[in-house]
Design an enzyme around this catalytic site. Structure first.
Site, short mmCIF file in Angstrom:
data_model
loop_
_atom_site.label_atom_id
_atom_site.label_comp_id
_atom_site.label_asym_id
_atom_site.label_seq_id
_atom_site.Cartn_x
_atom_site.Cartn_y
_atom_site.Cartn_z
N HIS A 8 38.77 38.76 50.66
CA HIS A 8 39.77 37.71 50.55
C HIS A 8 40.07 37.13 51.93
O HIS A 8 40.35 37.87 52.88
CB HIS A 8 41.08 38.27 49.97
CG HIS A 8 41.00 38.59 48.52
ND1 HIS A 8 41.90 39.42 47.87
CD2 HIS A 8 40.13 38.17 47.56
CE1 HIS A 8 41.59 39.50 46.59
NE2 HIS A 8 40.52 38.76 46.38
N LYS A 19 32.25 34.24 49.07
CA LYS A 19 32.54 32.82 48.94
C LYS A 19 32.41 32.13 50.29
O LYS A 19 32.78 32.67 51.32
CB LYS A 19 33.96 32.62 48.38
CG LYS A 19 34.11 33.05 46.93
CD LYS A 19 35.51 32.74 46.42
CE LYS A 19 35.65 33.09 44.94
NZ LYS A 19 37.01 32.81 44.43
N TYR A 79 47.88 42.66 43.88
CA TYR A 79 47.66 44.05 43.49
C TYR A 79 48.85 44.93 43.84
O TYR A 79 49.00 46.02 43.28
CB TYR A 79 46.38 44.58 44.13
CG TYR A 79 45.16 43.84 43.62
CD1 TYR A 79 44.68 44.05 42.34
CD2 TYR A 79 44.53 42.89 44.42
CE1 TYR A 79 43.59 43.34 41.86
CE2 TYR A 79 43.43 42.19 43.95
CZ TYR A 79 42.97 42.41 42.67
OH TYR A 79 41.89 41.70 42.21
N ARG A 111 32.30 40.85 43.48
CA ARG A 111 32.36 39.78 42.49
C ARG A 111 31.04 39.76 41.74
O ARG A 111 30.00 40.23 42.23
CB ARG A 111 32.58 38.43 43.17
CG ARG A 111 33.86 38.31 43.98
CD ARG A 111 33.94 36.93 44.61
NE ARG A 111 35.19 36.71 45.34
CZ ARG A 111 35.34 36.90 46.66
NH1 ARG A 111 34.30 37.32 47.38
NH2 ARG A 111 36.50 36.68 47.25
N HIS A 133 34.87 41.42 36.30
CA HIS A 133 36.10 41.19 37.04
C HIS A 133 37.14 42.27 36.74
O HIS A 133 37.98 42.58 37.59
CB HIS A 133 36.66 39.80 36.71
CG HIS A 133 37.04 39.03 37.93
ND1 HIS A 133 36.15 38.75 38.94
CD2 HIS A 133 38.23 38.50 38.34
CE1 HIS A 133 36.76 38.08 39.90
NE2 HIS A 133 38.02 37.92 39.56
N ARG A 136 36.28 44.96 39.16
CA ARG A 136 36.70 44.59 40.52
C ARG A 136 38.22 44.74 40.67
O ARG A 136 38.70 45.28 41.67
CB ARG A 136 36.27 43.15 40.82
CG ARG A 136 36.78 42.59 42.15
CD ARG A 136 36.14 41.22 42.40
NE ARG A 136 36.87 40.38 43.31
CZ ARG A 136 36.71 40.36 44.63
NH1 ARG A 136 35.83 41.18 45.19
NH2 ARG A 136 37.40 39.53 45.40
#
Length: 322
Positions: free
Chosen positions: A279, A184, A288, A160, A253, A256
């Site tokens: 994730h 995150k 995806y 990210r 992004h 990514r």
């Protein structure tokens, strides 16, 4: 305290809200000390609810769940997004929670109402050949050496933008060819770094001393020697794409997404892609698989003999009809 009270009063006077709603906004601004923007959103959302109640001849303090469902359905028909409707419901839930606290009502009719889910748009990705073309260009100055290293690292590791900017030198492990990434929620993961990215990183680290000293921890710094800003990264990647005639706007992004799509296309290992992307929920990664299926469908339509014949028949029938 005076400023928050004045802020709540501005919202009240602007919307001529019913007195219970005014009291709620004062409570949010003064006692809960909610952000000004939150209070503004709640004020506008409650004003819309109040106006709807007037048109229906309903009391906003005594709404039933069926009435609220009717209101939410109207928002959806008006084209409001699921996120906007969710914010409306949040304001209503908080309002009725306040009414319960005050002993005015005993039930919250908004508790079991869920907003409609927005259909997530598929992320755009770049073709493998186009990506290679952009990354195989020769940098023209030390800052472009840095830019290429950033792009190689994003595409090699699926980083990210915030993760790239936050990288410190101790996060790089040259011996293990890996990088420690803080994602995150402060969740850390170890991601392998590809050969091309390692070469580009080495070249940048040789040039980095031109801009900053050894005491700076950031891997990527600006021309002023400080940790590079997100907007600078975005601007530099956009510039790189424009100068190299990219087919679409180049941004972190996109790289990514391209990393994830290309890796899944080659490996088919959804769990591995989930780990590499950081994730927490595999459902986030599953988007995806839709991109991969689209690619497979395109390959099938262009290469499979039965698909070609079907398209040819359509063409021929269209010609005959014409």
């Amino acid at each position: 305290m005076a400023s928050t009270d004045a802020h709540a009063e501005r919202i009240e006077s602007a919307g001529a809200l019913p007195e219970p709603m005014q009291r709620f906004l004062r409570y949010m601004a003064s006692e809960k000390r909610s952000a000004h923007r939150t209070c503004e959103h709640y004020g506008r959302d409650l004003q819309k609810l109040s106006q709807w109640c007037q048109s229906q001849g309903s009391d906003p303090v005594a709404l039933s769940q069926s009435q609220l469902r009717h209101y939410v359905a109207g928002l959806a028909r008006a084209g409001r997004s699921g996120r906007t409707i969710a914010r409306h419901l949040s304001a209503i839930r908080r309002f009725y929670g306040f009414l319960i606290r005050e002993g005015i009502v005993f039930d919250n009719p908004a508790l079991d109402i869920r907003p409609p889910r927005d259909q997530r748009p598929l992320p755009s990705v770049m073709d493998v050949d186009q990506m290679h073309h952009l990354l195989e260009q020769t940098p023209e100055d030390p800052l472009e050496v840095r830019d290429l290293a950033m792009m190689e690292l994003i595409y090699s590791c699926g980083l990210r933008l915030a993760e790239l900017v936050a990288l410190d030198q101790p996060d790089l492990d040259r011996d293990d060819a890996s990088v420690r990434v803080t994602g995150k929620g402060g969740k850390a993961r170890i991601v392998p770094v590809g050969r091309a990215a390692l070469v580009a990183l080495d070249r940048w680290l040789e040039q980095r001393a031109l801009f900053t000293g050894a005491d700076e921890r950031a891997v990527f710094v600006s021309r002023h020697g400080r940790r590079i800003h997100r907007r600078t990264v975005q601007a530099r990647l956009r510039r790189w794409g424009q100068l190299r005639q990219a087919d679409q706007g180049l941004h972190p992004h996109l790289m990514r997404h391209s990393f994830a799509s290309h890796l899944l296309e080659s490996s088919g290992d959804l769990r591995a892609v989930q780990e590499l992307l950081g994730h927490s929920d595999i459902a986030t990664t599953q988007i995806y698989t839709h991109l991969d299926f689209q690619h497979l469908a395109q390959v099938y339509d262009s290469a499979h003999p039965r698909a070609r014949r079907r398209k040819d028949r359509k063409t021929e029938s269209g010609t005959e009809q014409g």
